[in-house]
Design a protein around this motif. Structure first.
Motif, PDB file in Angstrom:
ATOM      1  N   UNK A  64       0.791  -1.089   0.146  1.00 35.85           N
ATOM      2  CA  UNK A  64      -0.053  -0.033   0.249  1.00 35.85           C
ATOM      3  C   UNK A  64       0.793   1.318   0.004  1.00 35.85           C
ATOM      4  N   UNK A  65       0.187   2.419  -0.447  1.00 34.48           N
ATOM      5  CA  UNK A  65       1.083   3.664  -0.810  1.00 34.48           C
ATOM      6  C   UNK A  65       0.401   4.353   0.365  1.00 34.48           C
ATOM      7  N   UNK A  66       1.126   5.377   0.870  1.00 31.35           N
ATOM      8  CA  UNK A  66       0.653   6.548   1.673  1.00 31.35           C
ATOM      9  C   UNK A  66       1.144   7.653   1.532  1.00 31.35           C
ATOM     10  N   UNK A  67       0.302   8.816   1.165  1.00 31.46           N
ATOM     11  CA  UNK A  67       1.002  10.325   1.540  1.00 31.46           C
ATOM     12  C   UNK A  67       1.007  10.778   3.067  1.00 31.46           C
ATOM     13  N   UNK A  68       2.277  10.954   3.494  1.00 28.76           N
ATOM     14  CA  UNK A  68       2.537  11.503   4.876  1.00 28.76           C
ATOM     15  C   UNK A  68       2.979  12.803   5.104  1.00 28.76           C
ATOM     16  N   UNK A  69       2.229  13.484   5.733  1.00 27.22           N
ATOM     17  CA  UNK A  69       2.685  15.104   5.916  1.00 27.22           C
ATOM     18  C   UNK A  69       3.088  15.131   7.225  1.00 27.22           C
ATOM     19  N   UNK A  70       4.317  15.556   7.233  1.00 25.20           N
ATOM     20  CA  UNK A  70       4.906  16.099   8.736  1.00 25.20           C
ATOM     21  C   UNK A  70       4.926  17.494   9.034  1.00 25.20           C
ATOM     22  N   UNK A  71       4.776  17.802  10.261  1.00 23.60           N
ATOM     23  CA  UNK A  71       4.972  19.199  10.590  1.00 23.60           C
ATOM     24  C   UNK A  71       5.845  19.017  11.946  1.00 23.60           C
TER      25      UNK A  71
ATOM     26  N   UNK B 189       8.849  23.488   9.906  1.00 24.91           N
ATOM     27  CA  UNK B 189       9.194  22.976   8.520  1.00 24.91           C
ATOM     28  C   UNK B 189       8.178  21.860   8.330  1.00 24.91           C
ATOM     29  N   UNK B 190       7.842  21.807   7.234  1.00 23.76           N
ATOM     30  CA  UNK B 190       6.892  20.672   6.807  1.00 23.76           C
ATOM     31  C   UNK B 190       7.543  19.718   5.757  1.00 23.76           C
ATOM     32  N   UNK B 191       7.320  18.542   5.743  1.00 23.56           N
ATOM     33  CA  UNK B 191       7.859  17.683   4.703  1.00 23.56           C
ATOM     34  C   UNK B 191       6.371  16.765   4.308  1.00 23.56           C
ATOM     35  N   UNK B 192       6.401  16.462   3.034  1.00 26.31           N
ATOM     36  CA  UNK B 192       5.536  15.298   2.576  1.00 26.31           C
ATOM     37  C   UNK B 192       6.305  14.088   2.094  1.00 26.31           C
ATOM     38  N   UNK B 193       5.745  13.034   2.402  1.00 28.30           N
ATOM     39  CA  UNK B 193       6.585  11.886   1.759  1.00 28.30           C
ATOM     40  C   UNK B 193       5.697  10.794   1.217  1.00 28.30           C
ATOM     41  N   UNK B 194       5.979  10.134   0.253  1.00 34.15           N
ATOM     42  CA  UNK B 194       5.267   8.799  -0.356  1.00 34.15           C
ATOM     43  C   UNK B 194       6.111   7.864   0.295  1.00 34.15           C
TER      44      UNK B 194
ATOM     45  N   UNK C 284      10.262  11.584  16.418  1.00 36.83           N
ATOM     46  CA  UNK C 284       8.733  11.213  16.299  1.00 36.83           C
ATOM     47  C   UNK C 284       7.851  11.915  17.203  1.00 36.83           C
ATOM     48  N   UNK C 285       8.508  12.309  18.505  1.00 35.50           N
ATOM     49  CA  UNK C 285       7.617  13.085  19.559  1.00 35.50           C
ATOM     50  C   UNK C 285       7.830  14.633  19.222  1.00 35.50           C
ATOM     51  N   UNK C 286       8.378  15.060  18.065  1.00 34.27           N
ATOM     52  CA  UNK C 286       8.134  16.533  17.643  1.00 34.27           C
ATOM     53  C   UNK C 286       7.429  16.604  16.251  1.00 34.27           C
ATOM     54  N   UNK C 287       6.716  15.413  16.032  1.00 34.62           N
ATOM     55  CA  UNK C 287       6.012  15.489  14.827  1.00 34.62           C
ATOM     56  C   UNK C 287       4.494  15.453  14.960  1.00 34.62           C
ATOM     57  N   UNK C 288       3.781  16.129  14.291  1.00 37.41           N
ATOM     58  CA  UNK C 288       2.485  15.997  13.750  1.00 37.41           C
ATOM     59  C   UNK C 288       2.553  15.373  12.527  1.00 37.41           C
TER      60      UNK C 288
END
Length: 99
Positions: free
Chosen positions: A1-8, A53-58, A77-81
């Motif tokens: 499966x593929x997922x679009x993941x947004x990190x803030x 900063x924001x990142x977007x990953x596949x 991980x504990x700094x991410x939304x």
């Protein structure tokens, strides 16, 4: 499966610079390992207003539970939304047509 993941990323204000540097280096190593293992397919930076900063990953994983485990193990991980969007193939996807 593929997922679009947004990190803030939101580093707590009182975090020492040395810890930020250490975790960022560890995060880079973790991303390289995820890519090597075929989980991290692409990663982009997205402009964000303010200091964050924001990142977007596949990402690819067998399930959302597996993805959650991979993301939860990241050094920051504990700094991410994190926002995860499961993706499904589209019948008009040009990549699928070329196979």
């Amino acid at each position: 499966m593929e997922f679009l993941v947004e990190f803030e990323v939101d580093v707590p204000a009182a975090t020492p610079d040395e810890e930020v540097d250490r975790r960022q280096r560890a995060e880079s190593d973790a991303a390289a390992k995820l890519a090597e293992d075929g989980h991290l397919v692409r990663l982009w930076r997205r402009p964000l207003v303010g200091d964050g900063s924001t990142a977007v990953g596949l990402y690819r994983a067998d399930s959302e539970a597996e993805l959650d485990g991979l993301l939860g193990a990241l050094p920051i991980a504990d700094w991410l939304r994190v926002t995860v969007t499961p993706l499904e193939a589209h019948p008009n996807d040009p990549a699928a047509a070329s196979r």
